[in-house]
Design a protein around this motif. Sequence first.
Motif, PDB file in Angstrom:
ATOM      1  N   GLN A 105      40.904  34.867  43.250  1.00 47.80           N
ATOM      2  CA  GLN A 105      41.105  34.757  41.805  1.00 47.80           C
ATOM      3  C   GLN A 105      40.156  35.661  41.027  1.00 47.80           C
ATOM      4  OE1 GLN A 105      42.175  30.402  40.535  1.00 47.80           O
ATOM      5  NE2 GLN A 105      40.986  30.281  42.418  1.00 47.80           N
ATOM      6  N   MET A 156      41.837  38.774  38.983  1.00 47.30           N
ATOM      7  CA  MET A 156      41.747  38.768  37.526  1.00 47.30           C
ATOM      8  C   MET A 156      41.023  40.005  37.025  1.00 47.30           C
ATOM      9  SD  MET A 156      43.451  36.188  36.563  1.00 47.30           S
ATOM     10  CE  MET A 156      43.032  36.118  34.826  1.00 47.30           C
ATOM     11  N   THR A 191      47.166  41.563  38.440  1.00 50.77           N
ATOM     12  CA  THR A 191      46.721  40.286  39.009  1.00 50.77           C
ATOM     13  C   THR A 191      47.653  39.843  40.126  1.00 50.77           C
ATOM     14  OG1 THR A 191      45.746  39.618  36.899  1.00 50.77           O
ATOM     15  CG2 THR A 191      46.242  37.873  38.486  1.00 50.77           C
ATOM     16  N   ARG A 205      49.859  31.240  38.304  1.00 50.17           N
ATOM     17  CA  ARG A 205      49.919  31.979  37.044  1.00 50.17           C
ATOM     18  C   ARG A 205      50.657  31.187  35.960  1.00 50.17           C
ATOM     19  NH1 ARG A 205      47.066  35.667  35.151  1.00 50.17           N
ATOM     20  NH2 ARG A 205      48.557  37.346  34.731  1.00 50.17           N
ATOM     21  N   TYR A 220      48.324  30.900  32.903  1.00 45.24           N
ATOM     22  CA  TYR A 220      48.729  31.890  31.897  1.00 45.24           C
ATOM     23  C   TYR A 220      49.814  31.333  30.982  1.00 45.24           C
ATOM     24  CZ  TYR A 220      50.139  36.243  29.694  1.00 45.24           C
ATOM     25  OH  TYR A 220      50.433  37.211  28.765  1.00 45.24           O
TER      26      TYR A 220
END
Length: 340
Positions: free
Chosen positions: A255, A259, A274, A299, A303
């Motif tokens: 991660q 990122m 990503t 995600r 996100y």
Amino acid sequence: MTRTLWLLGAGLLAILLVPLFLGGSGLFAQLQDFPLTLLLTMLGMIVVCWNLNALKLRILLKGRATDFGHMRAFGVVMASEFAICATPGGTGGPLTLISLLTRHGLRPAQTTAVFAVDQLIDLLFFLSSLIALSIYILIKAVDLQVGWLLGVPILLLTVGLSLLFLIARYHDRAIRFVAQCLVRFRIKPERRQRLNRRLLIFRDSLRETLKMPRMLLISAFVVSVAHWLVRYSILYFTVIGLGKHLDWTWTFLVQMLSMAAGQLTLLPGGAGGTELSSSALLAPILGQSTTAAAILIWRGITYYFYLIAGAPIFLMLAGRPLLKRILRGKTSKDDFQELN
């Protein structure tokens, strides 16, 4: 504004298309079998993250903002993180934070100083965690071939923090250098004076924030550690929900690196970079279909959920004028004064 909306649309498509292309027909079977209770638990973990960030913000403000309780700080955090996810490179996040906090009695330079300290705390955490991961890999001999994955970000973070320390140590020389650059670039005297004044206010505010009682700064760091540990456990629980097992330290590293790679795409939320970088690190271990499902769920939580939950909070606290300004990339502090 149109350009930013196109970039946001491209980012949303990239987050969906990369896993769909990678997972093939086996992707949907993986998604159907994912436990609903675990999915709800991970969404709850994001709410915990918002609360931890709100607590850290209140610690750093140390009572300087008027009428700023925990719920207000919680809303500011949600709105700021929505802006980070919705704008290229996350540029809308600090701008939203500055605008919202100026409504609570803080000057833009003071808010910028608080944001700078917040970012320094996060950078210190990332550097500490990468060093700890390196020691863990050496002791456990997990996979010495991943050493370069840790060495490069450790070097970059060390150089970055060292430069920031030197700038802070020799801030008077740095300010004079900036003033000379403004003259060399033929900035108008009135604007130079205004920029220099804001820079001095920022310096004084940064000093004030860093001179907080040491226990408060340590508390802010501890809260930051808790936030990132919870946030970076999402992928680990996602893999468990898909019936696989992966070392927590590896999911943490995936991660962190993915990122960072996503920021290079300059798309909102680091879309594309990503997904591709995380799939390259996970697919050899989990297989393509499981990796695709893990990326899509991870995600979606870190996100899409930020966008869906944060949008109404942003509109309620900031309103449409600020939304239009950050989508257009209007970054000057004069715009924030007009909004306030």
